[in-house]
Scaffold this active site. Structure first.
Site, PDB file in Angstrom:
ATOM      1  CG  HIS A  77      21.658  36.651  38.747  1.00 50.34           C
ATOM      2  ND1 HIS A  77      22.081  37.960  38.625  1.00 50.34           N
ATOM      3  CD2 HIS A  77      22.605  35.894  38.139  1.00 50.34           C
ATOM      4  CE1 HIS A  77      23.234  37.987  37.975  1.00 50.34           C
ATOM      5  NE2 HIS A  77      23.574  36.749  37.676  1.00 50.34           N
ATOM      6  CG  ASP A 126      -6.970  45.735  38.885  1.00 51.07           C
ATOM      7  OD1 ASP A 126      -7.606  46.118  37.871  1.00 51.07           O
ATOM      8  OD2 ASP A 126      -7.130  44.611  39.401  1.00 51.07           O
TER       9      ASP A 126
END
Length: 160
Positions: A77, A126
């Site tokens: 949700h 990264d």
């Protein structure tokens, strides 16, 4: 299949209807580890990584990820988050990340905290991959949650 909360009577995935649930204060904390070489840890400590500050970038990526969890996890949700914090701690063998998320809503924020910790860890990879492609992301896990019908949960020390 009626016992499965996210499956309808035809066997199709569905989002749970939370409209009858009470709005309560909810909080979750999740963590992740990024193991890396001693030289990569040293570069983070001395602020000499090629892409800039990986800790701050990972922290911000985690905050952003928590806010977008419902776009990434199909049956989550969308929630009005009231607080997101991602902390990064340099350890001798890598970086420990912890994400804390809060809301006042009809469903919990465990997935938001787990998403924040996961994306923060991916961002660490990264940011440092030019130095160390052998980094390993491990131990993405829920540490605690409060609020809601199922009650509170706190991981016991020593459990994996």
């Amino acid at each position: 299949m009626s016992e499965l909360t996210h499956i309808d009577e035809h066997g199709r995935a569905k989002m749970v209807d939370t409209s009858a649930k009470e709005v309560t204060a909810r909080r979750a904390v999740a963590s992740a580890r990024v193991s890396m070489s001693p030289s990569t840890v040293a570069a983070i400590r001395s602020n000499t990584t090629p892409k800039g500050d990986p800790l701050e970038t990972a922290r911000l990526a985690g905050v952003m990820a928590a806010k977008r969890t419902a776009e990434l996890i199909p049956l989550c949700h969308p929630l009005p988050l009231t607080h997101v914090d991602v902390r990064a701690e340099i350890k001798d063998d890598g970086v420990y990340l912890e994400a804390e998320v809060s809301t006042n809503a009809q469903t919990g924020v465990e997935m938001e905290a787990l998403t924040a910790a996961s994306v923060a860890a991916l961002t660490m990879y990264d940011m440092c991959k030019a130095l160390d492609k052998s980094m390993t992301i491990t131990d993405v896990r829920l540490e605690l949650k409060t609020g809601g019908k199922s009650g509170d949960y706190k991981r016991e020390e020593g459990t994996s």
